[in-house]
Design a protein around this motif. Structure first.
Motif, PDB file in Angstrom:
ATOM      1  N   GLN A   1     111.682  61.232 -29.141  1.00 51.36           N
ATOM      2  CA  GLN A   1     110.508  60.430 -29.480  1.00 51.36           C
ATOM      3  C   GLN A   1     109.278  61.006 -28.791  1.00 51.36           C
ATOM      4  O   GLN A   1     109.323  61.337 -27.599  1.00 51.36           O
ATOM      5  CB  GLN A   1     110.699  58.979 -29.058  1.00 51.36           C
TER       6      GLN A   1
ATOM      7  N   ARG B   1     105.132  60.218 -28.042  1.00 53.90           N
ATOM      8  CA  ARG B   1     104.144  59.156 -28.066  1.00 53.90           C
ATOM      9  C   ARG B   1     102.882  59.587 -27.327  1.00 53.90           C
ATOM     10  O   ARG B   1     102.926  60.436 -26.437  1.00 53.90           O
ATOM     11  CB  ARG B   1     104.702  57.880 -27.425  1.00 53.90           C
ATOM     12  N   SER B   2     101.763  58.993 -27.700  1.00 53.90           N
ATOM     13  CA  SER B   2     100.516  59.200 -26.972  1.00 53.90           C
ATOM     14  C   SER B   2      99.733  57.901 -26.923  1.00 53.90           C
ATOM     15  O   SER B   2      99.908  57.012 -27.770  1.00 53.90           O
ATOM     16  CB  SER B   2      99.674  60.318 -27.608  1.00 53.90           C
ATOM     17  N   TRP B   3      98.874  57.810 -25.898  1.00 52.32           N
ATOM     18  CA  TRP B   3      98.004  56.645 -25.694  1.00 52.32           C
ATOM     19  C   TRP B   3      96.634  57.135 -25.260  1.00 52.32           C
ATOM     20  O   TRP B   3      96.499  58.163 -24.598  1.00 52.32           O
ATOM     21  CB  TRP B   3      98.531  55.750 -24.587  1.00 52.32           C
TER      22      TRP B   3
ATOM     23  N   PRO C   1      98.079  52.534 -27.947  1.00 55.04           N
ATOM     24  CA  PRO C   1      98.965  53.485 -28.632  1.00 55.04           C
ATOM     25  C   PRO C   1      98.231  54.291 -29.700  1.00 55.04           C
ATOM     26  O   PRO C   1      97.369  53.776 -30.411  1.00 55.04           O
ATOM     27  CB  PRO C   1     100.021  52.579 -29.275  1.00 55.04           C
TER      28      PRO C   1
ATOM     29  N   GLN D   1      99.988  57.913 -31.079  1.00 57.38           N
ATOM     30  CA  GLN D   1     101.055  58.590 -31.814  1.00 57.38           C
ATOM     31  C   GLN D   1     102.409  57.995 -31.422  1.00 57.38           C
ATOM     32  O   GLN D   1     102.631  57.640 -30.271  1.00 57.38           O
ATOM     33  CB  GLN D   1     101.036  60.087 -31.524  1.00 57.38           C
ATOM     34  N   ASN D   2     103.297  57.909 -32.397  1.00 54.29           N
ATOM     35  CA  ASN D   2     104.649  57.420 -32.146  1.00 54.29           C
ATOM     36  C   ASN D   2     105.530  57.981 -33.251  1.00 54.29           C
ATOM     37  O   ASN D   2     105.531  57.491 -34.379  1.00 54.29           O
ATOM     38  CB  ASN D   2     104.695  55.897 -32.141  1.00 54.29           C
ATOM     39  N   SER D   3     106.239  59.043 -32.947  1.00 54.35           N
ATOM     40  CA  SER D   3     107.020  59.735 -33.972  1.00 54.35           C
ATOM     41  C   SER D   3     108.262  60.333 -33.320  1.00 54.35           C
ATOM     42  O   SER D   3     108.569  60.057 -32.170  1.00 54.35           O
ATOM     43  CB  SER D   3     106.168  60.822 -34.647  1.00 54.35           C
TER      44      SER D   3
END
Length: 297
Positions: A206, A208-210, A215, A217-219
């Protein structure tokens, strides 16, 4: 096992983090084994030598490492090779069709920074963007490899990267200027760790970025168009990959270029994370034309 480098920029020391039988993670110095974590170390079976040393209890515990700066987990690579639009949804938000062959570009090795270093926004930038990416670290020479299966054996490990990109510099003009938009000082935070390839399922991670805790990105790397082995095999047909080289595999949807979020501004905090590979945090400041003194904390 997590390989890392701690200390001030240009004076990092090699170390390894491991969880003991009690579940507590401890850090050990690797200075008795190697001067640095670099291409030569990887090419000389460095990861297995670390494992053997840990099993034998050969390394001194590194006390107080939590208070030290964490540098990039691999010393300055010879090549920093990047893949564009390697997630279909990101290609779509960029206004492009998903590629049928990998889109390849290079970044200068001097863009690599530590995962927690303060990050400069270029003095005249208006569209500075984040990109969480899986980084592949090459462990042995790769040239004209016969298959992706053969390519897997050339991967030493994986790390988190943030491929910071100035979109005006990158995309303006009829042909685009990717090199201009991707070459800015401090624009490739890498780390905190290098995790050996045989301890990572690179197809099931997974990402993710914040930005400022919100939030973005979430992939999953399961959504990659071209997976790690395919990329190493493909690139080996066109260039010699050397131990210590880093390949950035592309970013998923959720960047500012999509139009859904503002670009990075002075004072913003960007965080990126990949499951099992660690978490980065960068505080951004507006660089001046006088230079970047004090850019790294």
């Amino acid at each position: 096992m997590k390989l890392l480098r701690v200390g001030e920029s240009g004076a990092e020391r090699p170390a390894v983090l491991v969880a003991g039988a009690d579940g507590v993670e401890r850090c050990y110095s690797l200075e008795s084994l190697t001067q640095d974590i670099d291409g030569a170390f990887l090419a000389q079976d460095g990861i297995e030598r670390v494992r053997s040393g840990l099993a034998a209890g050969s390394f001194a515990e590194l006390e107080g490492y939590q208070e030290q700066r964490v540098g990039p987990p691999i010393a300055r690579p010879s090549s920093l090779i990047c893949i564009g639009m390697n997630y279909a949804a990101h290609a779509a938000e960029s206004g492009a069709e998903p590629p049928t062959v990998p889109v390849v570009f290079l970044k200068p090795a001097n863009t690599v920074a530590g995962p927690y270093d303060a990050a400069p926004i270029p003095p005249h930038s208006a569209r500075y963007d984040w990109e969480v990416e899986l980084g592949i670290v090459i462990g042995r020479p790769a040239s004209y490899l016969p298959s992706p299966d053969e390519a897997r054996g050339c991967i030493a490990g994986y790390a988190v990267a943030n491929d910071l990109s100035e979109r005006d510099y990158q995309l303006n003009g009829p042909a685009g200027q990717w090199t201009k938009g991707k070459s800015l000082p401090g624009s490739t935070p890498l780390g905190p760790w290098l995790v050996p390839a045989d301890e990572v399922d690179s197809d099931r991670l997974q990402l993710r970025s914040w930005v400022n805790g919100e939030p973005r990105q979430n992939s999953s790397t399961g959504d990659l168009i071209f997976d790690a082995a395919t990329l190493v095999h493909h690139l080996s047909q066109y260039m010699l990959l050397e131990p210590g080289d880093v390949i950035l595999t592309g970013t998923p949807e959720g960047v500012a270029l999509s139009g859904r979020f503002p670009y990075i501004a002075d004072g913003d905090v960007v965080e990126v994370e990949i499951e099992g590979l660690g978490h980065q945090r960068q505080e951004f400041f507006r660089a001046t034309t006088l230079g970047l003194a004090g850019a790294a904390k």
